[in-house]
Design an enzyme around this catalytic site. Structure first.
Site, PDB file in Angstrom:
ATOM      1  N   GLU A 124     -13.731  -5.993 -18.653  1.00  5.42           N
ATOM      2  CA  GLU A 124     -15.027  -5.538 -18.036  1.00  5.42           C
ATOM      3  C   GLU A 124     -15.920  -5.717 -18.939  1.00  5.42           C
ATOM      4  OE1 GLU A 124     -13.475  -3.322 -20.703  1.00  5.42           O
ATOM      5  OE2 GLU A 124     -14.917  -1.851 -19.689  1.00  5.42           O
ATOM      6  N   ILE A 168     -18.646  -2.428 -18.714  1.00  8.23           N
ATOM      7  CA  ILE A 168     -18.798  -1.233 -18.062  1.00  8.23           C
ATOM      8  C   ILE A 168     -18.159   0.100 -18.719  1.00  8.23           C
ATOM      9  CG2 ILE A 168     -17.858  -0.343 -15.747  1.00  8.23           C
ATOM     10  CD1 ILE A 168     -17.667  -3.192 -14.905  1.00  8.23           C
TER      11      ILE A 168
HETATM   12  P1  GH3 Z   1     -15.793   2.167 -22.506  1.00  9.47           P
HETATM   13  O1  GH3 Z   1     -16.503   3.260 -21.754  1.00  9.47           O
HETATM   14  O2  GH3 Z   1     -15.823   2.663 -24.016  1.00  9.47           O
HETATM   15  O3  GH3 Z   1     -16.059   0.829 -22.258  1.00  9.47           O
HETATM   16  O4  GH3 Z   1     -14.330   2.412 -21.901  1.00  9.47           O
HETATM   17  P2  GH3 Z   1     -13.606   1.699 -20.896  1.00  9.47           P
HETATM   18  O5  GH3 Z   1     -12.600   2.809 -20.007  1.00  9.47           O
HETATM   19  O6  GH3 Z   1     -14.411   1.041 -20.076  1.00  9.47           O
HETATM   20  O7  GH3 Z   1     -12.772   0.519 -21.472  1.00  9.47           O
HETATM   21  P3  GH3 Z   1     -11.327   0.273 -21.899  1.00  9.47           P
HETATM   22  O8  GH3 Z   1     -11.217  -0.852 -22.912  1.00  9.47           O
HETATM   23  O9  GH3 Z   1     -10.654   1.563 -22.458  1.00  9.47           O
HETATM   24  O10 GH3 Z   1     -10.587  -0.034 -20.657  1.00  9.47           O
HETATM   25  C1  GH3 Z   1     -11.211  -0.918 -19.846  1.00  9.47           C
HETATM   26  C2  GH3 Z   1     -10.458  -1.010 -18.574  1.00  9.47           C
HETATM   27  O11 GH3 Z   1     -10.637  -2.194 -17.745  1.00  9.47           O
HETATM   28  C3  GH3 Z   1      -8.681  -1.289 -18.746  1.00  9.47           C
HETATM   29  C4  GH3 Z   1      -8.372  -2.371 -17.853  1.00  9.47           C
HETATM   30  O12 GH3 Z   1      -7.511  -1.777 -16.909  1.00  9.47           O
HETATM   31  C5  GH3 Z   1      -9.843  -2.689 -16.576  1.00  9.47           C
HETATM   32  N1  GH3 Z   1     -10.025  -3.913 -16.582  1.00  9.47           N
HETATM   33  C6  GH3 Z   1      -9.901  -5.096 -17.296  1.00  9.47           C
HETATM   34  N2  GH3 Z   1     -10.050  -6.108 -16.446  1.00  9.47           N
HETATM   35  C7  GH3 Z   1     -10.021  -5.698 -15.138  1.00  9.47           C
HETATM   36  C8  GH3 Z   1      -9.946  -6.421 -13.797  1.00  9.47           C
HETATM   37  O13 GH3 Z   1      -9.637  -7.620 -13.735  1.00  9.47           O
HETATM   38  N3  GH3 Z   1      -9.802  -5.694 -12.630  1.00  9.47           N
HETATM   39  C9  GH3 Z   1      -9.798  -4.208 -13.052  1.00  9.47           C
HETATM   40  N4  GH3 Z   1      -9.755  -3.689 -11.680  1.00  9.47           N
HETATM   41  N5  GH3 Z   1      -9.664  -3.665 -14.092  1.00  9.47           N
HETATM   42  C10 GH3 Z   1      -9.998  -4.304 -15.325  1.00  9.47           C
HETATM   43 MG    MG Z   2     -15.687  -0.446 -20.977  1.00  8.80          MG
END
Ligand code: GH3
Ligand code: MG
Length: 334
Positions: free
Chosen positions: A241, A198
């Site tokens: 994500e 995402i």
């Molecule tokens: P990019 O567009 O490059 O993919 O950046 P991004 O912000 O999507 O990716 P980044 O790796 O910087 O952050 C991913 C975020 O996804 C951080 C974390 O809080 C969130 N996340 C991961 N797992 C879960 C989850 O199970 N639930 C929720 N609500 N958020 C999640």
């Molecule tokens: Mg992402």
């Protein structure tokens, strides 16, 4: 230990006096539930309506004699477990041997000795009681094992599902890709992989809250499952994500097409994302690759290549599909 009165006994003898004498002895020993039949036919009728614990069977009877009834009983699965004591005036060793070989539990000569009758009757009933108990334990054990196997299967299933989205988790994926790869190698098939993530999800969480983030993940997972629908395809949450799709026996062109559909389907969810630089809605970036399985390749190579394609999609501005085949990125496809 059950009381004597709990046992059901059946006397089979054509002679009324014999039946009465035997019944009296047994009553004196404490047995209360005693039925008597005067021939084989009557005995079989009684056997079909009652559960007997012991049969005391005379040998010489008109029509169906004791040997014939014994043979019938031992051949019937529902009756063969009932112990039979043969009671006969025939005092020949051959007859005793014949009855024991046919499955009789014991043999008593008429006129019988009361002490012997008592000892043999209670020994037979005790053996029967132990056998019945053993059978109950065996059935209980079987039932418990069946339930345990069901619970284990459910646990196994649960351990392979992602708790939030309900789709396959990373563990399931690790097993599934290994299996899909070995099938593809054996069948000399092409296997394709899509990894997608995402876009700007950190900003989404920051702006709309973690709960909204979770809801968004669920919706994306649902849409992915809807779009990827062949029975052997696998959609799994790879972590955070990031999601992964295994497409067995699928050429690169087919995988690209699906990836494009998936990108469109997610954008069509129209989940508002005011903090994304890629769209006004939540979007995904996808990396696609496909390879003819075999040679000295392993499946870690297709995972790495799909990852590289995803990295490129992010680098090129997100909300797009990038393809990787054999070390070369094919460029932008949206
Ligand atoms: P990019 O567009 O490059 O993919 O950046 P991004 O912000 O999507 O990716 P980044 O790796 O910087 O952050 C991913 C975020 O996804 C951080 C974390 O809080 C969130 N996340 C991961 N797992 C879960 C989850 O199970 N639930 C929720 N609500 N958020 C999640
Ligand atoms: Mg992402």
């Amino acid at each position: 230990m059950p009381n004597h009165e709990d046992f059901n006994l059946l006397i089979v003898d054509d002679n009324e006096m014999n039946r009465d004498v035997l019944r009296r002895h047994l009553v004196r020993q404490g047995y209360q539930q005693i039925l008597a039949a005067e021939n084989g036919k009557e005995a079989l009728e009684m056997l079909s309506g009652h559960n007997f614990d012991l049969i005391l069977l005379d040998i010489q009877m008109p029509q169906m004699n004791g040997y014939e009834l014994l043979a019938y009983l031992k051949a019937d699965l529902k009756l063969s477990h009932i112990p039979v004591i043969m009671i006969s005036a025939v005092d020949e060793i051959d007859s005793v041997v014949r009855c024991i070989e046919m499955g009789a539990e014991d043999y008593l000569h008429k006129p019988f000795n009361r002490v012997l009758l008592k000892a043999r009757t209670s020994a037979c009933l005790e053996k029967k009681r132990l056998r019945d108990q053993e059978e109950i334990y065996r059935q209980q054990l079987e039932e418990a094992n069946k339930k345990l196997a069901e619970v284990n299967q459910q646990l196994e299933q649960l351990s392979k599902l992602d708790g939030l989205t309900g789709i396959a988790n990373r563990r399931y994926f690790d097993d599934a890709i290994a299996k899909a790869w070995s099938i593809a190698v054996a069948e000399k098939q092409t296997i394709a992989l899509i990894i997608f993530d995402i876009d700007f999800f950190k900003q989404f969480n920051d702006a709309y809250g973690h709960q909204a983030g979770d809801e968004c993940l669920k919706q994306v997972a649902r849409v992915a499952q809807r779009t990827i629908k062949r029975p052997h395809d696998v959609v799994a949450r790879y972590g955070g994500e990031e999601f992964v799709v295994i497409l067995p026996n699928t050429p690169l062109s087919g995988a690209e097409k699906l990836a494009r559909e998936l990108r469109q389907d997610v954008e069509n969810l129209q989940i508002n994302h005011a903090y994304s630089a890629a769209s006004m809605y939540v979007t995904i970036s996808l990396g696609v690759t496909a390879v003819l399985a075999g040679g000295d390749r392993g499946y870690s190579e297709i995972i790495a290549n799909a990852d590289k394609a995803l990295f490129l999609a992010k680098q090129q501005g997100k909300n797009q599909v990038q393809v990787w085949h054999d070390g070369l990125s094919a460029g932008l496809i949206t």
